[in-house]
Design a protein around this motif. Structure first.
Motif, short mmCIF file in Angstrom:
data_model
loop_
_atom_site.label_atom_id
_atom_site.label_comp_id
_atom_site.label_asym_id
_atom_site.label_seq_id
_atom_site.Cartn_x
_atom_site.Cartn_y
_atom_site.Cartn_z
N VAL A 207 24.17 5.46 27.04
CA VAL A 207 23.62 6.66 27.68
C VAL A 207 23.80 6.56 29.20
N GLU A 208 23.64 7.68 29.87
CA GLU A 208 23.70 7.61 31.34
C GLU A 208 22.44 6.93 31.85
N SER A 209 21.31 7.35 31.29
CA SER A 209 20.05 6.71 31.67
C SER A 209 19.05 6.89 30.54
N LEU A 210 18.09 5.99 30.50
CA LEU A 210 17.09 6.02 29.43
C LEU A 210 15.71 5.78 30.04
N VAL A 211 14.77 6.67 29.74
CA VAL A 211 13.38 6.44 30.16
C VAL A 211 12.57 6.20 28.89
N VAL A 212 11.90 5.06 28.84
CA VAL A 212 11.06 4.76 27.68
C VAL A 212 9.61 4.98 28.09
N PHE A 213 8.96 5.91 27.42
CA PHE A 213 7.54 6.19 27.72
C PHE A 213 6.68 5.32 26.83
N GLN A 214 6.06 4.33 27.44
CA GLN A 214 5.24 3.38 26.68
C GLN A 214 3.75 3.62 26.95
N ARG A 215 3.03 3.97 25.89
CA ARG A 215 1.58 4.11 26.04
C ARG A 215 0.89 2.78 25.77
N SER A 216 1.31 2.12 24.67
CA SER A 216 0.81 0.76 24.40
C SER A 216 2.01 -0.10 24.07
N ALA A 217 2.03 -1.30 24.60
CA ALA A 217 3.14 -2.20 24.31
C ALA A 217 3.05 -2.70 22.87
N PRO A 218 4.18 -2.92 22.22
CA PRO A 218 4.15 -3.46 20.85
C PRO A 218 4.19 -4.99 20.82
N TRP A 219 3.55 -5.56 19.82
CA TRP A 219 3.72 -7.00 19.55
C TRP A 219 4.97 -7.19 18.72
N MET A 220 5.68 -8.27 18.98
CA MET A 220 6.92 -8.53 18.24
C MET A 220 6.96 -9.94 17.74
N LEU A 221 7.24 -10.08 16.47
CA LEU A 221 7.40 -11.41 15.89
C LEU A 221 8.85 -11.83 16.03
N PRO A 222 9.08 -13.09 16.39
CA PRO A 222 10.47 -13.53 16.50
C PRO A 222 11.18 -13.45 15.13
N ALA A 223 12.34 -12.87 15.12
CA ALA A 223 13.15 -12.80 13.89
C ALA A 223 14.60 -12.96 14.30
#
Ligand code: N01
Length: 522
Positions: A207-223
């Protein structure tokens, strides 16, 4: 797969027992197959023009499984040659189509056919059902109805002020339009749940640019194997070791769970609220933060917004092999944490006053999960419509049956998501087996309908609800799609899969009123 140990022909019934299955996705296919095996006439309908349900609908870039593939299949349709550790969306869709074709279900589904309403006929002890399809509206009668319409089906699109003034392209993750050329465009993705987690890394490079609107951050398990092909060693085991696939599935769905549940169960008196709920939960948090600290070592400002402010497990844990951090760190990506104030014709304005001008807005904002059977009308005994009975708080005994609605069986119903189990198939199959056992009881007794009692439902909820309140997702300071508008956890099964096995192992007639046509028999 092994057929049920009984067949409808064994019973001398005065009228055929017919079943309507609404939906031809994962649940519908399982129900259609198992009921047909028992010789019960099944009619299947689906709104879509094809099978596959959620795996047909969700075709956004990057869509794939976020639980191990070998645990994500039916016990009666094991596949030994899955290509990926975490299957791609199209692979699961193919798997479902293949089962439907091999079992003959594919030719029997009435596609492009919408369920309109069903009313219970007290005298006849039958459901009168109206559907709308290519031949127009039809009204038919069935002995039982199985709803197989999923939970994550109706998109939730927040009602931001000015939402409709935006002039660019708008897509919800589950209503992706393949015709939209997003490459080279300015894109906004709203949300950071499981869907956004797959969309953002799949798009950011192009993409030319990407804005990610984050209200709450997600937890991520290593995989680490998240995008990997199945290793040769694993493929060898599946191919060569008799029943390895079944044993692996058993481990994923049953044996591996108690330990995982333990990490998300609150400890009495634990002072870590609201970011952790127990010492083990704190350890998980520390481990995950240590990993993020490495991932964002060069970007401390991103690290500070990447750490969730709620306990691990309170929302769905994502599986990560580093792609999320890589996407957020890209020079063309902006992570916006200021809340959205409104939309304009050009883009999205935050409460901090910044306007992000974009060409495309992707709503990865989730679903109206707790609005069970939304848009469907079921008028049960005494003329009460099911949503009237629920009043915004959908409840079902074992997630399957509802007082006042005889011979209505819900698949993937309330409190059925086995959140740490990774196998929806297990829960769906067990729900199907329970419905099948209920029908067998009817055929064997010569009765026509079973209606779960209010007392049985209340006893059941008095067991499930307090347990959900002990879990990280049931804490009052947590907001997730696992809870409904009342704040009750209406989606999640808080026990082990083995416990769901037990409650669905037998239909206890003491929990039901047994009905015969023409009269209440008690
Ligand atoms: O939806 P979600 P999803 N303003 O509800 C945010 C399954 N699934 O489609 O967390 C700003 O989880 C919201 O923020 P917050 C899986 O079970 C499976 O991603 O509420 N933001 C959140 O970040 C999953 O759990 C796979 O603060 C708003 C996001 O939008 C479920 O589907 C893949 C907002 C919504 O996240 C749903 O996942 C994908 C607002 N007004 C999905 N409203 C597999 O791999 C919402 N948000 C199998």
């Amino acid at each position: 797969g092994a057929a049920p140990d009984w067949h409808v022909d064994e019973f001398d019934t005065e009228r055929p027992f017919t079943v309507l299955v609404i939906g031809a996705g994962m649940s519908g296919i399982a129900a259609g197959f198992r009921f047909s095996q028992a010789g019960i006439p099944v009619t299947m309908i689906d709104e879509a023009h094809t099978l596959g349900g959620t795996w047909w609908k969700n075709r956004y870039p990057g869509v794939r499984l976020d639980t191990p593939t070998f645990g994500y299949s039916f016990s009666f349709a094991q596949r030994a040659d899955w290509p990926h550790q975490f299957a791609e969306g199209a692979e699961i869709e193919e798997y479902l189509l293949d089962i439907a074709q091999r079992t003959g279900l594919a030719d029997r589904v009435e596609f492009s056919t919408r369920f309109v309403r069903a009313a219970w006929l007290e005298e006849e002890q039958l459901w009168e059902v109206t559907t709308s399809g290519p031949q127009g509206e039809r009204t038919r009668r069935f002995s039982a109805i199985i709803t197989a319409v999923g939970q994550l089906d109706r998109p939730h699109i927040p009602d931001f002020p000015g939402r409709d003034s935006f002039r660019g392209v708008v897509m919800h993750s589950a209503e992706w339009d393949d015709a939209v050329a997003w490459q080279g465009k300015r894109v906004a993705v709203i949300g950071t749940g499981a869907s956004a987690y797959q969309i953002v890394p799949a798009m950011y490079r192009d993409v030319e640019s990407l804005v990610v609107f984050q209200r709450s951050a997600p937890w991520m398990l290593p995989a680490p194997s998240y995008h990997a092909e199945v290793t040769e060693a694993f493929a060898w085991l599946v191919r060569k070791l008799p029943h390895f696939g079944q044993w692996y599935r058993l481990w994923v769905t049953l044996l591996g769970i108690p330990g995982r549940l333990h990490t998300v169960t609150a400890e009495e008196g634990w002072p870590g609220v609201p970011v952790t709920i127990s010492a083990v939960n704190q350890r998980v948090r520390d481990d995950l933060i240590a990993r993020m600290t490495e991932q964002y070592a060069d970007r401390p400002e991103l690290l500070s917004i990447a750490i969730p402010s709620y306990p691990p497990g309170a929302k769905r844990m994502l599986r990560d092999n580093g792609v999320w951090a890589a996407a957020l760190k890209a020079p063309t990506t902006t992570v916006e944490t200021s809340p959205i104030s409104h939309l304009t014709e050009r883009g999205i304005v935050t409460e901090s006053g910044i306007e992000h001008e974009v060409d495309i807005i992707v709503y990865a904002t989730g679903f109206k999960a707790s609005d069970y059977l939304d848009g469907m009308e079921f008028v049960g005994r005494d003329g009460i419509e099911i949503h009237e009975y629920w009043r915004g708080d959908a409840r079902a005994y074992n997630g399957i049956t509802v007082p006042g609605f005889p011979n209505l069986f819900m698949l993937y119903g309330p409190n059925i998501v086995g959140v740490v189990s990774g196998s929806l198939h297990f829960m769906i199959e067990r729900s199907v087996e329970y419905a099948l056992k209920a029908v067998r009881e009817l055929l064997a007794s010569g009765a026509h309908a079973l209606e779960v009692t209010q007392e049985a439902l209340e006893r059941y909820l008095a067991w499930v609800d307090p347990q959900n309140r002990r879990m990280s997702w049931g804490q009052p300071f947590v907001h997730t799609w696992y809870q409904n508008a009342m704040g009750r956890v209406s989606q999640i099964w808080p026990f082990t899969n083995a416990e769901f096995w037990e409650v669905t192992e037998r239909v206890d007639l003491a929990d039901y009123e047994v009905l015969r046509s023409g009269a209440r028999a008690g």
